[in-house]
Design a protein around this motif. Sequence first.
Motif, PDB file in Angstrom:
ATOM      1  N   ILE A   1      47.739  19.894  35.288  1.00  0.00           N
ATOM      2  CA  ILE A   1      46.704  18.879  35.493  1.00  0.00           C
ATOM      3  C   ILE A   1      47.081  17.659  34.646  1.00  0.00           C
ATOM      4  N   SER A   2      47.297  16.547  35.293  1.00  0.00           N
ATOM      5  CA  SER A   2      47.653  15.321  34.561  1.00  0.00           C
ATOM      6  C   SER A   2      46.575  14.991  33.546  1.00  0.00           C
ATOM      7  N   GLY A   3      47.005  14.700  32.307  1.00  0.00           N
ATOM      8  CA  GLY A   3      46.080  14.369  31.232  1.00  0.00           C
ATOM      9  C   GLY A   3      45.513  15.569  30.501  1.00  0.00           C
ATOM     10  N   ASN A   4      45.865  16.779  30.941  1.00  0.00           N
ATOM     11  CA  ASN A   4      45.264  17.980  30.356  1.00  0.00           C
ATOM     12  C   ASN A   4      45.698  18.181  28.907  1.00  0.00           C
ATOM     13  N   ARG A   5      44.793  18.773  28.119  1.00  0.00           N
ATOM     14  CA  ARG A   5      45.058  19.063  26.712  1.00  0.00           C
ATOM     15  C   ARG A   5      44.865  20.543  26.428  1.00  0.00           C
ATOM     16  N   ILE A   6      45.443  21.001  25.336  1.00  0.00           N
ATOM     17  CA  ILE A   6      45.340  22.399  24.954  1.00  0.00           C
ATOM     18  C   ILE A   6      44.120  22.660  24.074  1.00  0.00           C
ATOM     19  N   LEU A   7      43.603  21.604  23.407  1.00  0.00           N
ATOM     20  CA  LEU A   7      42.525  21.784  22.436  1.00  0.00           C
ATOM     21  C   LEU A   7      41.174  21.206  22.860  1.00  0.00           C
ATOM     22  N   ASN A   8      41.151  20.257  23.773  1.00  0.00           N
ATOM     23  CA  ASN A   8      39.900  19.576  24.106  1.00  0.00           C
ATOM     24  C   ASN A   8      39.768  19.343  25.609  1.00  0.00           C
ATOM     25  N   ASP A   9      38.514  19.481  26.108  1.00  0.00           N
ATOM     26  CA  ASP A   9      38.187  19.122  27.484  1.00  0.00           C
ATOM     27  C   ASP A   9      38.185  17.608  27.635  1.00  0.00           C
ATOM     28  N   SER A  10      38.150  17.155  28.889  1.00  0.00           N
ATOM     29  CA  SER A  10      37.911  15.741  29.145  1.00  0.00           C
ATOM     30  C   SER A  10      37.213  15.607  30.492  1.00  0.00           C
ATOM     31  N   PRO A  11      36.475  14.519  30.702  1.00  0.00           N
ATOM     32  CA  PRO A  11      35.752  14.353  31.960  1.00  0.00           C
ATOM     33  C   PRO A  11      36.665  14.296  33.185  1.00  0.00           C
TER      34      PRO A  11
END
Length: 424
Positions: free
Chosen positions: A258-268
């Motif tokens: 998923i483009s922009g995905n992070r391992i530690l935090n969600d995002s809208p």
Amino acid sequence: MLAATAAALATLVVAAAAVAQQDAGQKPHAAEGPVWTGAWGAAVQRPVEGSEDWGPNWSRQGFADQSVRQVVRVATGGSTLRIRLSNAYGTKPLRITAATVGRSAGEAQVWPGTARKLTFNGAQGATIAPGGDIASDARALSTSPLEKLTVTLYFADRTGPATFHRFTTATSYRASGRHLTDADGGDAFTASTGAWYFLSGVEVSGKASPRRGTVVAFGDSLMDGTGAPPGTDTRFTDKLAERIAADRRPLGVVNAGISGNRILNDSPCYGDKATDRFRRDVLDRDDVRSVIIHLGGNDIGAAKMGDPCMGSAPQVSADQIINAHKELIRAAHARGIKAVGATILPMKGARFPVYSRQGEKTRAAVNHWIRTSGAYDSVLDVDRALANPTAPALPRPGYVHPDGLHPNEAGSHAIASAVNLDAL
């Protein structure tokens, strides 16, 4: 926050172990039915508005008395197939009125005579509860590695906002009314976007696909394919599937990036954090042999980006990223899945604000751990595959998209070439 994250990660590992124990108890019965291999897949996301950078999409408005035709390229072939549909982010039951699958003849076209009606528990349609998913029944359709298929879904009733995958290098088409078997899609399918809707997997079985398993590429935009031109099938996972097919290894490849995905935090806009979505996007898929994990770059760069679509963007440490990687590894191993660690790509050349000196130190520390700790079963050194030999913090000239960060076709080829196929 750290306590909550640790508790969530512990739950993930326990759940993976429970699934592994359950699977072990079911093995004597598995031979009675088909063994399914993931030939294509996408990680699903919550509905969001389109944008200038990402293009328009239909996720917020959903569908009503409309047909949606989606084009996918399968990594491996078989004699039968089924599809998976997801209502992970739906707020009400999703009614699939009817669905078909066929061979793609380019754009919205289907090769005449190849469209096959799909059923769900013997019925032409299905209802998926909010948060749920469903697999269609097995359907006879012989497929070959790297060929393209069309999946057409008809929604007679209003769906509400659609669970979807935001960024793709493919095109999806929409028509008013019921157009499940139209071979020449040009007349009816007059609207298009670069996203996938409700479709999360295509699985194959049969003699052409003996039980060798699925490789899942899990992570951020490097996996998702940012930098690959639309319609070219030049993402890293496309190049990897081509290598596997050329070597005649019957392994499926599923892209769960998923483009922009992070391992530690969600995002809208960029998906649930990786530690929360790992079970759905990796562990719950059928017959997964190995997972390639590329994560941490967006966690490092988020504070510098100033992207409101990222949501919370705290500064993170190498230890935080490493500990989250360890939890993913433990969850994979609890399920008997090999974990391949991909080093974080060079970030200094990016033409948007993502690089900082402190961030580079964090990236270097995470990459050193991935390479040397032995925590991963094997390593895919993305960093070294893309790095400029004379200035390693920068990408090699000619290997990146004009944004200065993501690999172009040559870069994706270099990364796929660096994969040890035996480690999969």
